[in-house]
Design a protein around this motif. Structure first.
Motif, PDB file in Angstrom:
ATOM      1  N   VAL A 155      -5.993  -1.182   7.519  1.00 54.48           N
ATOM      2  CA  VAL A 155      -5.371  -2.241   7.674  1.00 54.48           C
ATOM      3  C   VAL A 155      -4.243  -1.951   9.263  1.00 54.48           C
ATOM      4  CG1 VAL A 155      -3.424  -3.723   6.821  1.00 54.48           C
ATOM      5  CG2 VAL A 155      -5.377  -3.095   5.835  1.00 54.48           C
ATOM      6  N   SER A 156      -4.199  -0.702   9.322  1.00 57.10           N
ATOM      7  CA  SER A 156      -3.130  -0.211  10.287  1.00 57.10           C
ATOM      8  C   SER A 156      -3.952  -0.350  11.196  1.00 57.10           C
ATOM      9  CB  SER A 156      -2.606   0.962  10.446  1.00 57.10           C
ATOM     10  OG  SER A 156      -1.939   1.141   8.662  1.00 57.10           O
ATOM     11  N   ARG A 177      -1.371  -7.779  24.312  1.00 55.86           N
ATOM     12  CA  ARG A 177      -0.508  -7.778  25.343  1.00 55.86           C
ATOM     13  C   ARG A 177      -1.454  -7.626  26.566  1.00 55.86           C
ATOM     14  NH1 ARG A 177       4.424  -8.038  22.089  1.00 55.86           N
ATOM     15  NH2 ARG A 177       3.287  -8.475  20.090  1.00 55.86           N
ATOM     16  N   HIS A 178      -2.645  -7.049  26.412  1.00 49.70           N
ATOM     17  CA  HIS A 178      -3.250  -6.481  27.653  1.00 49.70           C
ATOM     18  C   HIS A 178      -3.830  -8.052  28.379  1.00 49.70           C
ATOM     19  CE1 HIS A 178       0.406  -2.947  27.674  1.00 49.70           C
ATOM     20  NE2 HIS A 178      -0.116  -2.977  26.480  1.00 49.70           N
ATOM     21  N   GLY A 216       1.266   2.448  10.460  1.00 54.65           N
ATOM     22  CA  GLY A 216       1.137   0.811  10.841  1.00 54.65           C
ATOM     23  C   GLY A 216       1.964   0.693  10.723  1.00 54.65           C
ATOM     24  N   PHE A 237      -5.923  -2.108  12.321  1.00 56.11           N
ATOM     25  CA  PHE A 237      -6.738  -3.675  12.935  1.00 56.11           C
ATOM     26  C   PHE A 237      -5.338  -4.102  13.263  1.00 56.11           C
ATOM     27  CE2 PHE A 237      -6.422  -8.123  11.390  1.00 56.11           C
ATOM     28  CZ  PHE A 237      -7.403  -8.507  12.168  1.00 56.11           C
ATOM     29  N   TYR A 238      -4.321  -4.215  12.808  1.00 55.49           N
ATOM     30  CA  TYR A 238      -3.100  -4.828  13.218  1.00 55.49           C
ATOM     31  C   TYR A 238      -2.465  -4.004  14.575  1.00 55.49           C
ATOM     32  CZ  TYR A 238       1.903  -5.569  14.383  1.00 55.49           C
ATOM     33  OH  TYR A 238       2.930  -5.517  14.882  1.00 55.49           O
ATOM     34  N   ILE A 239      -2.857  -2.357  14.774  1.00 50.07           N
ATOM     35  CA  ILE A 239      -2.018  -1.720  15.854  1.00 50.07           C
ATOM     36  C   ILE A 239      -2.756  -2.164  17.308  1.00 50.07           C
ATOM     37  CG2 ILE A 239      -2.139  -0.060  17.502  1.00 50.07           C
ATOM     38  CD1 ILE A 239      -0.843   1.222  15.251  1.00 50.07           C
ATOM     39  N   PHE A 250       6.737  -3.673  21.525  1.00 48.33           N
ATOM     40  CA  PHE A 250       5.203  -3.366  20.557  1.00 48.33           C
ATOM     41  C   PHE A 250       5.246  -1.756  20.905  1.00 48.33           C
ATOM     42  CE2 PHE A 250       1.274  -2.852  20.506  1.00 48.33           C
ATOM     43  CZ  PHE A 250       1.366  -3.068  19.251  1.00 48.33           C
ATOM     44  N   ILE A 304      -2.118   8.268   1.281  1.00 46.16           N
ATOM     45  CA  ILE A 304      -2.238   6.660   1.768  1.00 46.16           C
ATOM     46  C   ILE A 304      -0.962   6.700   1.691  1.00 46.16           C
ATOM     47  CG2 ILE A 304      -1.811   4.332   0.308  1.00 46.16           C
ATOM     48  CD1 ILE A 304      -3.636   5.499  -1.371  1.00 46.16           C
ATOM     49  N   ARG A 336      -5.975  -5.090  17.372  1.00 43.79           N
ATOM     50  CA  ARG A 336      -5.388  -6.674  17.888  1.00 43.79           C
ATOM     51  C   ARG A 336      -4.117  -6.746  18.663  1.00 43.79           C
ATOM     52  NH1 ARG A 336      -3.978 -10.141  13.311  1.00 43.79           N
ATOM     53  NH2 ARG A 336      -2.019  -9.145  13.754  1.00 43.79           N
ATOM     54  N   ASN A 337      -3.013  -6.347  18.692  1.00 41.29           N
ATOM     55  CA  ASN A 337      -2.108  -6.504  18.558  1.00 41.29           C
ATOM     56  C   ASN A 337      -1.896  -5.729  20.894  1.00 41.29           C
ATOM     57  OD1 ASN A 337       0.468  -7.866  19.151  1.00 41.29           O
ATOM     58  ND2 ASN A 337       1.144  -6.299  16.881  1.00 41.29           N
ATOM     59  N   ARG A 338      -2.426  -4.712  20.277  1.00 38.55           N
ATOM     60  CA  ARG A 338      -2.955  -4.522  21.837  1.00 38.55           C
ATOM     61  C   ARG A 338      -3.579  -5.093  22.705  1.00 38.55           C
ATOM     62  NH1 ARG A 338      -1.994   1.598  22.867  1.00 38.55           N
ATOM     63  NH2 ARG A 338      -0.513   1.409  22.645  1.00 38.55           N
ATOM     64  N   LEU A 363       1.014  -1.273   0.208  1.00 38.33           N
ATOM     65  CA  LEU A 363       0.124  -0.165  -0.179  1.00 38.33           C
ATOM     66  C   LEU A 363       1.281   1.361   0.382  1.00 38.33           C
ATOM     67  CD1 LEU A 363      -3.032  -0.700   2.878  1.00 38.33           C
ATOM     68  CD2 LEU A 363      -3.130  -0.137  -0.017  1.00 38.33           C
ATOM     69  N   LEU A 399      -8.417   1.817   3.416  1.00 35.18           N
ATOM     70  CA  LEU A 399      -7.760   0.061   3.362  1.00 35.18           C
ATOM     71  C   LEU A 399      -6.441   0.561   4.059  1.00 35.18           C
ATOM     72  CD1 LEU A 399      -7.826  -3.074   2.706  1.00 35.18           C
ATOM     73  CD2 LEU A 399      -6.371  -2.148   1.014  1.00 35.18           C
ATOM     74  N   ALA A 400      -5.611   1.209   3.776  1.00 29.97           N
ATOM     75  CA  ALA A 400      -4.765   1.052   4.769  1.00 29.97           C
ATOM     76  C   ALA A 400      -4.756   2.003   6.198  1.00 29.97           C
ATOM     77  CB  ALA A 400      -3.483   2.925   3.438  1.00 29.97           C
ATOM     78  N   LEU A 417      -6.983   4.575  -0.041  1.00 27.03           N
ATOM     79  CA  LEU A 417      -6.067   5.426   1.328  1.00 27.03           C
ATOM     80  C   LEU A 417      -7.117   4.113   2.487  1.00 27.03           C
ATOM     81  CD1 LEU A 417      -5.324   7.372   3.003  1.00 27.03           C
ATOM     82  CD2 LEU A 417      -6.570   8.891   2.259  1.00 27.03           C
TER      83      LEU A 417
END
Lengths: 484, 166
Positions: free
Chosen positions: B153-154, B165-166, A140, B156-158, A149, A133, B160-162, A110, B149-150, B147
């Motif tokens: 995804v960002s 961990r907690h 991310g 979602f990643y942050i 992290f 974008i 889910r990870n957070r 992306l 989508l980006a 845009l």
């Protein structure tokens, strides 16, 4: 307008279809390897279709995208760098099997799409969307640090806020420019009718500030070292190479190559002086290799801006070869850092960890030295001729003061680049523990290829000096010479 | 017309400053609604009535509901109806109310046809916007979707990870 005459450069089309295919594959079964392979195949395909486009290029003024030598050249550099960075990132994702991270290659793709949109843009809208974008995917990506992290999140947050501020300034400038000219064409606004003369100046300065923020020129540089240090190494490389190429390409596209408006000269001279001196002085006392590279990339932006400010016959060639030299050498350093990193061991981001590397891993140390020498501008590497060309433009269009600054900056730069080499040559105080090195052939190949580009470019620079810039019609050039 | 637009714009600025200086999130949201309404009024006075409608429907409507929803979710567990009552005392309504009255009065004043030459430009309708969005600028719509989508995804990643961990 119907579907068949939408003008779109093919690489953009290929990369976006590749992203959609990757998404579809992810819904079926999640696999990091497959995502990486998919993204690399997509990028290679995008390189193959470079120069083609769909539809018919509309008359100037109404088109959203543009395709010419400059766009093609910077797009090739962008895609090639993304390919190298994906190879570096493979290891990152490979050794951590507990978490499935196929968002990692997806976000890289992306980001590449955003950079390509910027490179090909001929309209404020496509430029700004590409920029966003790229920025959002970088946000991310910066959080993708497995071992710490929270550190990654901090970097992502810093990047998000500062890039948001700079985007707002940029957007304000674009709005003013649209108010003045009534068109979204990607050219600096010129006052018409009874407009106050300050309005176009204000618009131009705001757009310039936004671009400098993203390019991390000195008054606006403070985010780059922090973000690069917090992000994983491949992402730092992405930030230092792909995003800078894209912004610089847009900067040159926007302001053109001819003579600039008068206020421009003063602003740029000040910014260049600050950037070169600031970047180099900041780099002097760094103990983290990534921070040092961030500061050195700030300084290199300053050198590039000198060539941008000196219109003349040599300008185009100088910018072309300097971009190539910067890309190849910086990617080489990052590839070496990635190859150095050992699972469960030091990750090579602190300079101290490189002590005595010439004794334990001579191949890696020689490659690193070559890249650093090229960055410093010493003959075997391509960096020497690149810097030579920059100086030549400064002599042709007399800019004595900036050349003095460049000299001082290069001398300071020599100190910290050579310091790393000195560190690698000192004998290790204690015998290094047996490290479980697993072979990573892809990184070895990558380092060899980049070294070849640096050496061959340094020995035969004439083939890399072409005038590709948009304004004066340049001679056709061999476009794909930097692709191995 | 010019003065009216400037007045609405200054209401926007005052509202925006109040948004970032309030200590209680609910009060900030109240001011944010007024800010968005005043911005819509500015757009109307510039002749962009379609954009103004979108501003009201999407921002002041849908996104504000999301904000209120998130604030409610964040206060889950420590919720306490007396404190909520305290937040929404009449005094809290006073500032946003005054600003909203100014904007409303302006709009009512504008309903009378203004003297002066008739505007030469035809208003932009939803039809025109749709045609240019899916005609000339269709590629931009596609880019905006990438845009989003980006961002997705960002986030979602942050996120889910957070949570992991907690």
């Amino acid at each position: 307008m119907t579907g068949h005459d939408v003008f779109l450069p093919m690489p953009l089309m290929v990369v976006s279809s590749g992203i959609m295919v990757m998404l579809a594959a992810t819904t079926w079964r999640r696999s990091v390897e497959r995502s990486f392979v998919g993204s690399m195949v997509t990028l290679v395909l995008a390189l193959a279709v470079m120069g083609y486009h769909t539809g018919r290029m509309p008359d100037t003024g109404s088109s959203l995208f543009i395709q010419d030598w400059w766009a093609g050249y910077t797009a090739i550099l962008t895609i090639f760098s993304s390919l190298c960075i994906l190879l570096m990132a493979w290891r990152d994702a490979g050794h951590d099997r507990t978490t499935l991270v196929d968002e990692y290659p997806l976000l890289f793709m992306l980001g590449t799409l955003g950079a390509l949109a910027m490179v090909f843009s001929a309209n404020y809208m496509s430029f700004f969307l590409g920029l966003e974008i790229l920025g959002i995917s970088l946000m991310g990506l910066a959080a993708f640090r497995h071992r710490s992290f929270m550190q990654g999140c901090e970097a992502a947050m810093k990047y998000l806020i500062l890039s948001g501020v700079s985007s707002a300034i940029l957007l304000f400038g674009i709005g003013l420019a649209y108010g003045i000219t009534g068109s979204l064409r990607f050219i600096p606004p010129i006052a018409a009718g009874d407009m106050p003369a300050a309005l176009p100046v204000a618009a131009t300065v705001m757009i310039l500030v936004g671009m400098f923020f993203k390019l991390s020129a000195v008054p606006f540089h403070m985010w780059l070292p922090d973000v690069m240090e917090g992000a994983p190494v491949p992402v730092a490389a992405f930030l230092a190479v792909v995003s800078k190429i894209a912004i610089f390409a847009s900067l040159v596209r926007y302001f053109g190559t001819g003579n600039q408006p008068p206020f421009f000269d003063d602003i740029l001279s000040v910014v260049i002086t600050l950037t070169i001196l600031g970047g180099n002085l900041l780099a002097l006392r760094q103990t983290s290799l990534i921070r040092l590279l961030a500061c050195s990339s700030i300084a290199h932006v300053g050198y590039l801006l000198i060539a941008f400010l000196c219109p003349g016959r040599l300008q185009s060639g100088a910018i072309t070869i300097y971009l190539l030299a910067y890309t190849a050498s910086t990617l080489g350093v990052f590839a070496t850092i990635t190859a150095f990193a050992i699972h469960e061991g030091p990750d090579g981001t602190a300079i101290m960890q490189w002590k005595g590397l010439f004794f334990s891993r001579p191949f890696l140390a020689s490659a690193m030295s070559l890249m650093l020498l090229s960055l410093a501008g010493i003959p075997p590497g391509i960096g020497f001729f690149a810097k030579f060309e920059i100086v030549a433009t400064g002599v042709e269009y007399p800019r004595g003061l900036l050349l003095c600054v460049l000299m001082i900056g290069s001398i300071i730069g020599l100190y910290y680049y050579l310091n790393i080499i000195r560190m690698m040559m000192t004998a290790p105080s204690l015998p290094s523990p047996r490290q479980n090195r697993h072979a990573r052939p892809e990184l070895t190949v990558l380092v060899i290829v980049l070294s070849m580009i640096v050496v061959i470019g340094g020995l035969l620079p004439a083939r890399a000096i072409h005038s590709l810039l948009p304004a004066p019609a340049g001679p056709p050039a061999v476009q794909d010479r930097m692709v191995p | 017309m010019h003065a009216l637009a400037l007045l609405a714009a200054s209401v926007t600025v005052v509202g925006a400053i109040m948004v970032i200086t309030r200590r209680v999130a609910v009060h900030a949201v109240l001011y944010l609604v007024v800010t968005l309404l005043a911005l819509a009024a500015v757009l109307v006075m510039q002749g962009a009535s379609f954009a103004a409608m979108l501003e009201i429907i999407i921002y002041a409507g849908a996104i504000m509901v999301l904000f209120v929803f998130v604030i409610m979710m964040l206060n889950l567990g420590q919720t306490d109806s007396t404190r909520e009552k305290e937040w929404l005392r009449p005094r809290a309504w006073l500032g946003p109310g005054i600003l909203a009255t100014i904007v409303c009065a302006e709009l009512l004043y504008c309903r009378r046809p203004l003297s002066g030459p008739a505007p030469a430009l035809a208003p932009i309708t939803a039809h025109d916007v749709g045609l240019s969005l899916f005609g000339r600028y269709v590629l931009m719509v596609e880019l905006v979707s990438f845009l989003l989508l980006a961002g997705l995804v960002s986030a979602f990643y942050i996120g889910r990870n957070r949570m992991g961990r907690h």
